[in-house]
Design a protein around this motif. Structure first.
Motif, short mmCIF file in Angstrom:
data_model
loop_
_atom_site.label_atom_id
_atom_site.label_comp_id
_atom_site.label_asym_id
_atom_site.label_seq_id
_atom_site.Cartn_x
_atom_site.Cartn_y
_atom_site.Cartn_z
N UNK A 165 -80.25 -57.39 -68.90
CA UNK A 165 -81.17 -58.43 -69.39
C UNK A 165 -81.88 -57.97 -70.65
N UNK A 166 -82.41 -56.75 -70.65
CA UNK A 166 -83.10 -56.24 -71.83
C UNK A 166 -82.15 -56.12 -73.02
N UNK A 167 -80.93 -55.63 -72.77
CA UNK A 167 -79.98 -55.47 -73.86
C UNK A 167 -79.57 -56.82 -74.44
N UNK A 168 -79.48 -57.83 -73.58
CA UNK A 168 -79.19 -59.18 -74.10
C UNK A 168 -80.34 -59.68 -74.97
N UNK A 169 -81.57 -59.31 -74.61
CA UNK A 169 -82.73 -59.75 -75.38
C UNK A 169 -82.83 -59.04 -76.73
N UNK A 170 -82.53 -57.75 -76.77
CA UNK A 170 -82.72 -57.01 -78.03
C UNK A 170 -81.45 -57.00 -78.89
N UNK A 171 -80.31 -57.46 -78.33
CA UNK A 171 -79.11 -57.71 -79.12
C UNK A 171 -78.32 -56.51 -79.59
N UNK A 172 -78.45 -55.37 -78.93
CA UNK A 172 -77.72 -54.18 -79.38
C UNK A 172 -76.35 -54.03 -78.70
N UNK A 173 -76.16 -54.66 -77.58
CA UNK A 173 -74.90 -54.50 -76.84
C UNK A 173 -73.71 -55.07 -77.61
N UNK A 179 -62.35 -48.85 -73.38
CA UNK A 179 -62.32 -49.99 -72.45
C UNK A 179 -63.58 -49.99 -71.59
N UNK A 180 -63.94 -48.81 -71.10
CA UNK A 180 -65.09 -48.70 -70.20
C UNK A 180 -66.37 -49.04 -70.94
N UNK A 181 -66.51 -48.51 -72.16
CA UNK A 181 -67.68 -48.81 -72.98
C UNK A 181 -67.74 -50.31 -73.28
N UNK A 182 -66.59 -50.90 -73.59
CA UNK A 182 -66.54 -52.34 -73.87
C UNK A 182 -66.96 -53.14 -72.65
N UNK A 183 -66.45 -52.78 -71.49
CA UNK A 183 -66.82 -53.49 -70.27
C UNK A 183 -68.32 -53.45 -70.00
N UNK A 184 -68.92 -52.27 -70.22
CA UNK A 184 -70.36 -52.15 -70.01
C UNK A 184 -71.13 -52.98 -71.04
N UNK A 185 -70.64 -52.99 -72.29
CA UNK A 185 -71.35 -53.68 -73.36
C UNK A 185 -71.26 -55.20 -73.26
N UNK A 186 -70.27 -55.72 -72.54
CA UNK A 186 -70.15 -57.17 -72.39
C UNK A 186 -71.21 -57.76 -71.45
N UNK A 187 -71.82 -56.90 -70.61
CA UNK A 187 -73.00 -57.28 -69.82
C UNK A 187 -72.77 -58.36 -68.79
N UNK A 188 -71.54 -58.59 -68.36
CA UNK A 188 -71.30 -59.55 -67.29
C UNK A 188 -70.94 -58.79 -66.01
N UNK A 189 -71.19 -59.40 -64.85
CA UNK A 189 -70.88 -58.69 -63.59
C UNK A 189 -69.43 -58.24 -63.50
#
Length: 501
Positions: free
Chosen positions: A272-280, A318-328
């Protein structure tokens, strides 16, 4: 529910004890190697005994001592940590047997130091997996760097010296960045304890400060994860013995890097915080670029271990991308790919070691017709290669499927195209090895000599190949990595509604 239990501490400590016993058994090789094998089985038993409780919602915690009133040297087994710990403990068993066969077949020097450092590396990985807070995580993060340095330096020649120095410079800088980040986090929040969904909020600091702290900590993890352009140490470290390469790629250094990224995103900042600050989004673009560029570079590598090293750079992204997409689903896919890549890449590196020991060839262009000379090894190599590309009924397909669904769930279908392109590129850089082995005749076959091969090396390869097949067909088989990944993703993404926050 949290239960005070010493098993997390014992799982870390058993390898330290093994390292001491190994050091005192220098004159007795069979005894020395027995300590390593016994410790690996005890460690796996301790980890696997905690899995049922964790899947039932229990968290196991043990504080060794208090550093301050608010910070303890604490180990905690939660769903995310136990997944990584279980994976590392499981794969340490076959790599132990493989190491024994490899070191003896090659008559390697300093075998006692090798096995002792190997054991300390595994303790460090366990500590990273089950660290309860950033400071405990940092301690084991740095200990892993120190313990793995002599393994990269093992050959003690000029090339190994240069590679090990490069490795040390990169990873120590990574550690100092992580230290700066955790100090900043403590200053603005007053805590370092990991919390599912993150504990930082927009009320604690201005947006630019949160963005800067995130950048520093992600850079720290990305160095060890070898995300481009921070990857330079990884291909150079391939000078190390093949079991060390397998350790670096499958369960140790690079995996702790991506695990650090997962912890920072899921348990410090939170989606949630990363979605708010836009760095992901920026991190996702870097990961996607790393996936494609590293795959293109891998195609150009003739040395087998270097080709596999550049493959690792892409696959870990791939793993970094999956984490950065922020979906379950993308976070679930990231944890599943942590498992899938480890199983497949340890197989590929063990196969590479057998090929090098048996044929004395390390370049792909020289591997004419080796499929006939070593059918089991090349069969396992082919299966693992198809798994890396994401073929159905292999463990790599399940993780990549969840990553693709996660990209759609987050409303970013472009990343699905990146995943598909990467799968095609993986076939492009791995299938030529199989083609050379099976369909190219060796023009000097009658003049070639082949070394002996130990079953201690062959049986672990068969074990991890079967594991890749079983996890691909029955993903929920014990120890149920699928359920652990699902539970970790659900705990991180509480509040997700399907289209956003």
């Amino acid at each position: 529910m949290t239960i005070m239990d010493c098993r997390p501490f014992l799982a870390v400590g058993v390898s330290f004890l093994a390292a001491v016993l190994i050091s005192f058994s220098r004159r007795y090789p069979n005894v020395r190697e027995s300590w390593s094998v016994i410790a690996s089985f005890i460690k796996f038993g301790l980890i696997i005994s905690m899995v049922p409780g964790i899947l039932a919602g229990v968290t196991y915690e043990w504080t060794l001592f208090q550093i301050t009133d608010t910070i303890g040297f604490t180990l905690r087994a939660d769903s995310a940590g136990i997944l990584f710990a279980c994976l590392a403990a499981l794969l340490w068993i076959p790599i132990n047997f493989y190491s024994i066969g490899y070191m003896r077949c090659n008559n390697e020097h300093e075998q006692t130091g090798y096995f002792a450092a190997f054991a300390i590396c595994m303790s460090s990985v366990m500590g990273i997996a089950m660290a309860s807070n950033l400071l405990t995580f940092f301690f084991f993060y740095e200990l892993l760097t120190i313990a793995s340095y002599p393994l990269v330096l093992h050959k003690r020649n000029e090339e190994a010296l240069l590679a090990s120095r490069k490795y040390l410079i990169y990873t120590l800088i990574s550690g100092q960045l992580f230290l700066a980040g955790l100090v900043a986090v403590y200053c603005i929040s007053g805590t370092m304890d990991f919390k599912a969904g993150g504990f930082l909020t927009t009320d604690m600091a201005p947006t630019w400060q949160l963005q800067l702290i995130f950048l520093i900590m992600i850079l720290a993890g990305s160095v060890k994860a070898a995300v481009m352009p921070l990857h330079g140490w990884l291909p150079a470290a391939m000078i190390a013995p093949t079991p060390v390469s397998a350790l670096l790629h499958a369960v140790a250094v690079v995996k702790t890097g991506v695990f650090a990224v997962l912890r920072i995103i899921g348990f410090v900042f939170g989606p949630k915080l990363l979605a708010d600050i836009g760095t992901a989004d920026i991190l996702a673009w870097f990961a996607a670029g790393s996936i494609i560029i590293s795959s293109l570079i891998a195609i150009q590598q003739d040395n087998l271990k270097r080709r596999l090293a550049f493959s690792t750079i892409g696959q870990l992204s791939y793993i970094v991308l999956g984490a950065a997409l922020l979906s379950p689903l993308s976070i679930k896919g990231a944890y599943l790919h942590l498992v899938a890549h480890a199983v497949m890449k340890i197989t590929l590196f063990m196969c590479a070691g057998v090929i090098i020991v048996r044929t004395h060839r390390s370049n792909i262009s020289e591997m004419y017709g080796i499929g006939k000379k070593m059918p089991i090894t090349m069969c396992c190599f082919t299966i693992a290669s198809l798994g890396i590309a994401g073929m159905p009924f292999l463990v790599g397909f399940i993780s990549k499927w969840n990553l693709a669904l996660g990209a759609l769930q987050s409303g970013k279908p472009l990343y699905v195209a990146v995943l598909i392109a990467s799968a095609m590129l993986a076939l492009t850089y791995l299938m030529p090895v199989c083609q050379m082995a099976y369909f190219k005749r060796d023009p000097q076959e009658q003049f070639r000599t082949y070394g002996e091969i130990s079953y201690r090396m062959l049986l672990p390869i068969c074990f991890t190949t079967i594991l890749a097949l079983v996890l691909g067909v029955m993903p929920e088989i014990s120890p149920n990595f699928y359920a652990m990944a699902s539970q970790a993703a659900d705990s991180i993404c509480q509040g997700w509604t399907g289209g956003g926050w």
